[in-house]
Design an enzyme around this catalytic site. Structure first.
Site, PDB file in Angstrom:
ATOM      1  N   ARG A 175       0.915  -1.134  -0.134  1.00 27.18           N
ATOM      2  CA  ARG A 175      -0.054  -0.225  -0.087  1.00 27.18           C
ATOM      3  C   ARG A 175       1.055   1.160   0.071  1.00 27.18           C
ATOM      4  O   ARG A 175       2.113   1.065  -0.012  1.00 27.18           O
ATOM      5  CB  ARG A 175      -1.010  -0.177   1.011  1.00 27.18           C
ATOM      6  CG  ARG A 175      -0.278   0.172   2.702  1.00 27.18           C
ATOM      7  CD  ARG A 175      -1.336   0.331   3.627  1.00 27.18           C
ATOM      8  NE  ARG A 175      -0.781   0.822   4.654  1.00 27.18           N
ATOM      9  CZ  ARG A 175      -1.147   0.798   6.148  1.00 27.18           C
ATOM     10  NH1 ARG A 175      -1.933  -0.130   6.227  1.00 27.18           N
ATOM     11  NH2 ARG A 175      -0.715   1.594   7.059  1.00 27.18           N
TER      12      ARG A 175
ATOM     13  N   ASN B  56      -4.801   8.171   4.559  1.00 21.86           N
ATOM     14  CA  ASN B  56      -4.310   7.375   5.603  1.00 21.86           C
ATOM     15  C   ASN B  56      -3.081   7.694   5.925  1.00 21.86           C
ATOM     16  O   ASN B  56      -1.955   7.274   5.120  1.00 21.86           O
ATOM     17  CB  ASN B  56      -4.545   5.875   5.481  1.00 21.86           C
ATOM     18  CG  ASN B  56      -4.361   5.058   6.926  1.00 21.86           C
ATOM     19  OD1 ASN B  56      -5.150   5.376   7.991  1.00 21.86           O
ATOM     20  ND2 ASN B  56      -3.473   4.072   6.876  1.00 21.86           N
ATOM     21  N   GLU B  57      -2.699   8.302   7.005  1.00 21.96           N
ATOM     22  CA  GLU B  57      -1.178   8.409   7.681  1.00 21.96           C
ATOM     23  C   GLU B  57      -0.333   8.844   6.221  1.00 21.96           C
ATOM     24  O   GLU B  57       0.529   8.251   5.928  1.00 21.96           O
ATOM     25  CB  GLU B  57      -0.722   7.176   7.964  1.00 21.96           C
ATOM     26  CG  GLU B  57      -1.473   6.678   9.248  1.00 21.96           C
ATOM     27  CD  GLU B  57      -0.726   5.620   9.909  1.00 21.96           C
ATOM     28  OE1 GLU B  57      -0.154   4.662   9.311  1.00 21.96           O
ATOM     29  OE2 GLU B  57      -1.071   5.296  11.163  1.00 21.96           O
TER      30      GLU B  57
ATOM     31  N   GLU C 289      -6.893   5.771  15.893  1.00 20.08           N
ATOM     32  CA  GLU C 289      -6.485   4.227  15.803  1.00 20.08           C
ATOM     33  C   GLU C 289      -5.521   3.974  17.024  1.00 20.08           C
ATOM     34  O   GLU C 289      -4.692   4.714  17.182  1.00 20.08           O
ATOM     35  CB  GLU C 289      -5.481   3.961  14.524  1.00 20.08           C
ATOM     36  CG  GLU C 289      -6.105   3.944  13.387  1.00 20.08           C
ATOM     37  CD  GLU C 289      -5.291   3.508  12.229  1.00 20.08           C
ATOM     38  OE1 GLU C 289      -4.161   2.806  12.604  1.00 20.08           O
ATOM     39  OE2 GLU C 289      -5.431   3.665  10.967  1.00 20.08           O
TER      40      GLU C 289
ATOM     41  N   GLU D   8      -2.357  -7.799   6.898  1.00 23.78           N
ATOM     42  CA  GLU D   8      -2.345  -7.486   8.444  1.00 23.78           C
ATOM     43  C   GLU D   8      -3.207  -8.338   9.364  1.00 23.78           C
ATOM     44  O   GLU D   8      -3.586  -8.101  10.373  1.00 23.78           O
ATOM     45  CB  GLU D   8      -2.955  -5.947   8.598  1.00 23.78           C
ATOM     46  CG  GLU D   8      -2.094  -4.958   8.215  1.00 23.78           C
ATOM     47  CD  GLU D   8      -2.086  -3.520   8.734  1.00 23.78           C
ATOM     48  OE1 GLU D   8      -1.485  -3.286   9.407  1.00 23.78           O
ATOM     49  OE2 GLU D   8      -2.864  -2.734   8.083  1.00 23.78           O
TER      50      GLU D   8
ATOM     51  N   HIS E 157      -2.050  -8.328  13.019  1.00 27.88           N
ATOM     52  CA  HIS E 157      -2.276  -7.039  13.579  1.00 27.88           C
ATOM     53  C   HIS E 157      -3.498  -7.356  14.890  1.00 27.88           C
ATOM     54  O   HIS E 157      -4.445  -7.870  14.241  1.00 27.88           O
ATOM     55  CB  HIS E 157      -2.354  -5.901  12.899  1.00 27.88           C
ATOM     56  CG  HIS E 157      -2.480  -4.575  13.783  1.00 27.88           C
ATOM     57  ND1 HIS E 157      -3.790  -4.276  14.197  1.00 27.88           N
ATOM     58  CD2 HIS E 157      -1.523  -3.647  14.000  1.00 27.88           C
ATOM     59  CE1 HIS E 157      -3.382  -2.824  14.675  1.00 27.88           C
ATOM     60  NE2 HIS E 157      -2.090  -2.877  14.744  1.00 27.88           N
TER      61      HIS E 157
HETATM   62  C1  GAL Z   1      -1.630   2.045  11.241  1.00 21.40           C
HETATM   63  C2  GAL Z   1      -2.608   2.195   9.864  1.00 21.40           C
HETATM   64  C3  GAL Z   1      -3.435   1.029   9.916  1.00 21.40           C
HETATM   65  C4  GAL Z   1      -2.875  -0.348  10.209  1.00 21.40           C
HETATM   66  C5  GAL Z   1      -2.348  -0.184  11.565  1.00 21.40           C
HETATM   67  C6  GAL Z   1      -1.499  -1.212  11.902  1.00 21.40           C
HETATM   68  O1  GAL Z   1      -0.642   2.887  11.109  1.00 21.40           O
HETATM   69  O2  GAL Z   1      -2.979   3.304   9.694  1.00 21.40           O
HETATM   70  O3  GAL Z   1      -3.980   1.026   8.698  1.00 21.40           O
HETATM   71  O4  GAL Z   1      -1.873  -0.578   9.209  1.00 21.40           O
HETATM   72  O5  GAL Z   1      -1.308   0.731  11.364  1.00 21.40           O
HETATM   73  O6  GAL Z   1      -0.675  -1.211  13.006  1.00 21.40           O
END
Ligand code: GAL
Length: 668
Positions: free
Chosen positions: A133, A171-172, A325, A373, A376
């Site tokens: 991504r 996003n970020e 988040e 992910e 995660h």
């Molecule tokens: C963030 C991101 C999310 C996901 C998350 C996992 O930085 O915005 O999409 O990847 O990390 O830690």
């Protein structure tokens, strides 16, 4: 449960023309609880279960569509919104509002193949391609127009959808690029900033190492090169990139605003990402939103939570902000993902809310079963609802729901730590006298010393009005503009206490060294000193000051010009010379610390200057509005000074169990 957009946005914002700042919340309403929701990974049976479990967990906000570009626009210009319509309607019927994202952080494969020139090129010339991504170049016209198009299409369709409470652009923002489009945009930015090649040559010091530019076409982004990169080129590139991100963000934001009156945000990745000036971004968004993943377990994670939250509040200019988040059970510890301990999800959540967050969201609602992910953590783990994590998430949802009356209230701090992205980027340049000069580490250390002393701190920019603060600490302002130095001088003259740490104010905003002694003259006056010579220490070298405190990393030869020495060096050519100084200046005091004290010595200095409380180690107390948040990070119960009403239990609290939290009404 939040059912309608009206619950989230004050009446003044609904309908008609929106004011420049759209609030996410009317004071005294409801806190947000939820997370990223990626239902496109699952089927109908799972969606039904999601609905039921979201109700159980008291989820009221879900971030939808962050990575959905390839489903929303399967081919260039052909949109498929039917699936998103269904999910938004379902969420809405279930009392869950949507934080609707534009999916532009992850362009689909068709885009890459149609526009290879819009893929990011790294410093060494390697062009990345889809398969992960964040593969895009913000300077590429094809990417920018595709991003605007999908944002516009989403805004046209969902701008007034009752489920949509707010917009989440991208996003970020984090991808940097060194391609030819970037080179062109960089040159335009430089022309705007410097006006002429002569001025640029002077600013970058190109008279040295035969770097003089004769034509604009010769100027490039700082690509991989043989030896030290030009420092001015590096700093200007970072500034340029930050402005480019803001431009790209504004394009999407404004495309959305043309069709929607809901607040617009984007999520900042704290604390480590430094690809843009977060003060500037804070001014562009309707609500500051951050992502936070601690990088160490235990008490360090709690301190890091406070560090991120205090920065978020500061970037928001004191307005409430939102934790967009966090990981339900994720601590990124170097090369592994550690789990959180029982009780930590609640403490981290309450830690953010205590410092001004309007709630707490997670990445993500349901743990992925496949894809990048899979490992995660999520609110709902692979194990399902019958799991410790989901039980804790439910309890946290209940706790957050009880905090509704805290929403909209703010936090006031009396101490500020100076934070400037220019200074951060300046400390990244090649060829500095020591590689142990660590911007983020220095900021963290100062904040940690304050946190350990029980003091809530803001962050401030050197150009801000600092008069509300009784103490201001400048831990790492290697770069300091003339105006910044004047502002600090005025702060001390006006009665403030300023602590400046080593190697500060040494270069101006073009990275040109200050001549005649450091720091910049106005600061020398306020501090009553003149630094003549930096004397970096060797790796691991420890020195001892006259007061017995140990120090590492750095030392300086400095002269007193009105200040008194509080501690002196005892080693080598610096023996007997000042190390820590104090100067009464105007109505205030300027302190200068020319070395890096060890942790206990630094903590003692910070506590002395800030007037720290004698808090029980590991028990965190923060005041927000009319509430005192108390977090017990220890493994023993703690007695409260007096019984108080606890919003979390709805009862009088007299003590906090090990690992427990309370939100106490200040007044009985
Ligand atoms: C963030 C991101 C999310 C996901 C998350 C996992 O930085 O915005 O999409 O990847 O990390 O830690």
């Amino acid at each position: 449960m939040l059912k309608r957009f009206d619950d989230l946005v004050p009446a003044s914002v609904r309908g008609g023309r929106a004011p420049p700042r759209r609030s996410v919340k009317a004071p005294g309403s409801t806190m947000f609880f939820g997370g990223d929701y990626n239902p496109e990974q699952w089927d109908e049976t799972v969606w039904k279960e999601d609905d039921a479990l979201m109700r159980l967990a008291r989820v009221n906000l879900a971030t939808v569509g962050v990575f959905s570009w390839s489903l929303l626009e399967p081919e260039e210009g052909r949109y498929d919104f039917a699936w998103l319509d269904a999910h938004l309607d379902r969420l809405h019927a279930n009392g869950v509002a949507a934080d609707l994202a534009t999916p532009t952080a992850s362009p689909p494969p068709w885009f890459t193949l149609a526009h290879p020139d819009a893929m990011p090129v790294k410093e060494d010339g390697v062009r990345h391609i889809h398969g992960s991504r964040d593969t895009y170049c913000l300077a590429a016209p094809a990417y920018r127009s595709a991003a605007r198009d999908i944002a516009t299409a989403l805004a046209e369709r969902y701008g007034r959808h009752p489920a949509v409470a707010m917009w989440h652009v991208h996003n970020e923002y984090a991808t940097l690029c060194w391609c030819d489009h970037t080179a062109e945009a960089f040159r335009e930015w430089l022309q705007e900033r410097h006006g002429s090649l002569e001025v640029l040559n002077e600013a970058w010091g190109t008279a040295f190492w035969s770097q003089r530019y004769g034509r604009w076409e010769q100027v490039l982004p700082p690509r991989a090169t043989n030896w030290h990169r030009n420092p001015g080129q590096h700093l200007d590139f970072r500034r340029f990139w930050s402005d480019l991100v803001l431009t790209a963000f504004r394009e999407q934001r404004d495309a959305i605003r043309a069709h929607s009156d809901r607040p617009v945000t984007t999520n900042m990745m704290l604390p480590g990402y430094q690809n843009l000036d977060l003060w500037a971004l804070g001014r562009e968004v309707d609500v500051v939103a951050i992502d936070h993943y601690p990088d160490a377990p235990g008490l360090d994670a709690a301190a890091d939570t406070a560090f991120a939250a205090d920065r978020a509040r500061s970037f928001a200019g004191g307005r409430p902000w939102l934790l967009m988040e966090q990981g339900a059970s994720t601590v990124y510890d170097g090369d592994r993902i550690l789990g959180k301990e029982p009780g930590e999800i609640l403490r981290h959540t309450i830690g953010h809310i205590a410092r001004g967050s309007e709630g707490a969201l997670f990445f993500q609602w349901r743990q992925s079963r496949a894809g990048s992910e899979t490992w995660h953590s999520a609110m709902l783990p692979h194990a399902g609802a019958d799991s410790r994590i989901f039980r804790e998430v439910r309890a946290v949802g209940e706790a957050v729901e009880r905090l509704g009356e805290v929403a909209g209230s703010t936090v006031t701090a009396q101490v500020a730590v100076l934070h400037d992205s220019d200074a951060w980027w300046a400390l990244e340049v090649d060829g500095l006298p020591s590689k142990e000069l660590d911007y983020l580490g220095s900021l963290r250390r100062t904040h940690r010393a304050l946190w350990d002393a029980g003091i809530t701190a803001d962050f401030a920019h050197p150009s801000h009005d600092l008069s509300p603060y009784r103490l201001v600490v400048a831990p790492a302002l290697f770069l300091l503009s003339d105006a910044g130095a004047e502002n600090l001088r005025g702060y001390v003259a006006g009665g403030g206490t300023l602590l400046v740490q080593h190697f500060t104010g040494v270069v101006d905003d073009r990275l040109h060294a200050r001549l005649g002694g450091y720091p910049a003259l106005p600061l020398r006056e306020a501090l009553g000193i003149r630094v003549e010579e930096p004397r970096p220490l060797r790796y691991g070298e420890r020195i001892v000051l006259s007061d017995g405190v140990q120090a590492t990393v750095w030392s300086e030869s400095l002269q007193l010009r009105g200040a008194e020495a509080v501690a002196t060096y005892t080693h080598g050519m610096l023996a007997g010379k000042p190390a820590l100084t104090r100067h009464r200046f105007g109505a205030g005091e300027g302190w200068y610390l020319s070395t890096r004290l060890d942790d206990p010595g630094y903590a003692a200095l910070i506590t002395r200057l800030a007037g720290g409380t004698s808090r029980v180690a590991g028990v965190e107390t923060v005041t927000r509005g009319a509430w005192r948040f108390v977090l017990n990070h220890t493994t023993a119960a703690v007695r409260l000074p007096e019984p108080a009403f606890d919003l979390l239990t709805g009862d009088l609290a007299e003590e906090l169990p090990a690992g427990g939290c309370a939100v106490l009404r200040k007044e009985p």
